[in-house]
Scaffold this motif. Structure first.
Motif, PDB file in Angstrom:
ATOM      1  N   ARG A   1      -6.376   9.909  -4.025  1.00 35.09           N
ATOM      2  CA  ARG A   1      -7.682  10.650  -4.171  1.00 35.09           C
ATOM      3  C   ARG A   1      -7.334  11.631  -5.015  1.00 35.09           C
ATOM      4  O   ARG A   1      -8.902  12.047  -6.087  1.00 35.09           O
ATOM      5  CB  ARG A   1      -8.454  10.627  -2.789  1.00 35.09           C
TER       6      ARG A   1
ATOM      7  N   SER B   1       0.964  -1.367  -0.218  1.00 39.68           N
ATOM      8  CA  SER B   1      -0.032  -0.155  -0.181  1.00 39.68           C
ATOM      9  C   SER B   1       0.683   0.985  -0.179  1.00 39.68           C
ATOM     10  O   SER B   1       1.145   2.508   1.380  1.00 39.68           O
ATOM     11  CB  SER B   1      -0.948   0.251   1.167  1.00 39.68           C
TER      12      SER B   1
ATOM     13  N   LEU C   1      -2.808   8.119   0.339  1.00 38.91           N
ATOM     14  CA  LEU C   1      -4.506   8.302  -0.095  1.00 38.91           C
ATOM     15  C   LEU C   1      -5.259   9.417  -0.593  1.00 38.91           C
ATOM     16  O   LEU C   1      -5.698   8.915  -1.431  1.00 38.91           O
ATOM     17  CB  LEU C   1      -5.032   7.260   0.837  1.00 38.91           C
TER      18      LEU C   1
ATOM     19  N   ASP D   1     -11.628   4.510  -0.658  1.00 42.80           N
ATOM     20  CA  ASP D   1     -10.165   3.963  -1.112  1.00 42.80           C
ATOM     21  C   ASP D   1      -9.550   4.602  -2.914  1.00 42.80           C
ATOM     22  O   ASP D   1     -10.171   3.108  -3.149  1.00 42.80           O
ATOM     23  CB  ASP D   1      -9.925   2.435  -0.168  1.00 42.80           C
TER      24      ASP D   1
END
Lengths: 323, 323
Positions: free
Chosen positions: B31, A323, B27, B99
């Motif tokens: 996004r 990740s 993240l 996510d």
């Protein structure tokens, strides 16, 4: 058949233009993301300061693409003396509009037996040549060795600096001007001989500070990028030479230089090392540190276990994705 | 000595918390970046549509980390029938707040002798377990083979689907419930035997459609992430169990399952393949296509050159960095 080639060339041109669009978009994303991450990197720097040998351990655990350039004699220096590394995207960190690929790598060292310097800063700029080559360029950085036999590069870095100082006196960089080997002066001949004698595998990591890259000035790069944009705009308006013709023209320009422009480069993979440090070692330092420590807090509990059991334990651990 | 360990544990905790902060920041960046790049990918899709065999050629040129999973029999299918691939970050593409690691890979196929399906969609979700493992999970996707001897997975995918259908009837996923091998039903025994008979190296790429990953439901993941946040907030407020104790507790929870949770996984590296496709093959498709074509427009001019000369030409080409 002729038709097919036409279609494929037009499509190829479209794809190449798209690649440029992706590159621009990704640069803009990087430009926005670097200032966003800066406070976190600063927090990390404070946290790391409390941990002795953090960066030495990280370097020891360096990924193979970087580790291949670290000789055993370099390891000794890094492990005993490297106190800090930092990476700065100096052109965009404070909301600037420059190239986010321009980076400075700063390495700090404790007092040691090899060199006087406490801080070494290696700067890289992303440039494009008239001939449409692009990549990181840099300037050699001198290291003040304490004695000739402490020089990890065995004189190679000093010579590279001498050659570079002399080049600077000859005028600004120009990617199309490559000196022929038969025209080398004494220093250049000595450097070439040293490079050949050392061989690729045996070069010290510290020779990285001598990396220069493409011989492209800021001005040449600016003009090349401008010409690129202009050519594309004209091509899109339908009244310009297509990509193929444009490239043929450049080929013609280049035809004179059949010399290797990297003949006097003491660390030819210097740009790769910069990218490895910037895009892997630096962002993933905590991961590499943890690997180096082999700290797995969940295992601390089980120190009495014998080795066999611990191995079983490892095998059963579910995979996690990076990740 | 005891003091040293304390310092190092506190620092370790701080580093782990920082890693979580970096993850959140990255993240958030992803996004924002995915919707920005979407129009470019759409433009690329139109450009690619004009080029026959684009994706088949890209797949043929796949990076080693992906290529290792493609058997010669898979290559035959992909080269002759693969007409399109697309990657969708379905939770964030239109400005959604989900996510960004959740992805769907859609592969389209021409009429072929192996299977009926024209479109196969493999979806992945990033989930976290109670035991703090994290990674991509998926659901097996059936392929309608035209005949038993056309089944590239030799019945393995069909069996994996059967086992999964049965598992679904037993209630929602739970990462702590791992069936012991002695309790396997007939289908599970048959699947286990088939996995062992096939061996790791010989599995078809198409078995990837059977990948499941960690047995974590959406609900388990949501609760685990919430608990994580709560624990950290309390730890920062100074009135909570530290990371070490928290992890010991989780270890205790897990102690029952000494079974391999991936014992019935027909493609254990399925998450890696998803990441390779999403983060390398998909964004770098034009690069791989160009490599496959060995189209270098600047060379087209020199087709009359003999091979030696062309090689010289290549060697002299200055390196460019992959920016």
């Amino acid at each position: 058949m002729a038709d097919e080639i036409d279609v494929s060339l037009a499509s190829y041109e479209e794809l190449m233009d798209l690649e440029k669009d992706f590159e621009s978009a990704e640069l803009e994303i990087l430009r926005q993301q670097i200032p966003l991450l800066k406070p976190l990197y600063e927090k990390r720097t404070s946290a790391i300061a409390k941990i002795p040998n953090f960066w030495a351990l990280v370097f020891e655990q360096a990924p193979p693409d970087l580790d291949q350039f670290i000789q055993p004699s370099d390891s000794a220096v890094l492990l005993s003396s490297l106190t800090s590394i930092s990476v700065s995207h100096f052109d965009v960190e404070n909301g600037g509009k420059g190239d986010p690929r321009n980076v400075a790598v700063t390495m700090e060292f404790a007092e040691n037996e090899w060199f006087e310097d406490k801080v070494l800063v290696k700067k890289f700029w992303h440039r494009q040549s008239k001939g449409n080559d692009a990549g990181l360029v840099s300037e050699p950085v001198a290291i003040k060795w304490k004695a000739a036999d402490k020089d990890l590069t065995q004189g190679m870095l000093d010579l590279a600096i001498k050659v570079w100082e002399n080049d600077k006196k000859q005028g600004p960089s120009d990617s199309t001007k490559v000196k022929k080997e038969k025209d080398y002066n004494a220093d250049e001949k000595a450097l070439k001989a040293k490079i050949e004698a050392t061989g690729r595998g045996g070069v010290s990591f510290f020779a990285w500070f001598g990396f220069r890259g493409l011989n492209v000035s800021e001005e040449e790069s600016r003009l090349a990028i401008e010409k690129d944009k202009k050519d594309r705009a004209e091509r899109e308006a339908g009244n310009a030479p297509d990509l193929l013709e444009a490239q043929e023209e450049e080929e013609d320009d280049d035809e004179d230089d059949d010399e290797d422009p990297f003949g006097l480069e003491i660390f030819p993979e210097g740009d790769e090392v910069a990218i490895e440090i910037t895009e892997d070692l630096w962002p993933n330092a905590i991961k590499y540190f943890t690997q180096a420590q082999e700290v797995d807090v969940s295992d601390m509990d089980f120190e009495e276990e014998d080795e066999d059991e611990e191995m079983d334990d490892d095998e059963e651990k579910p995979k996690t994705n990076g990740s």
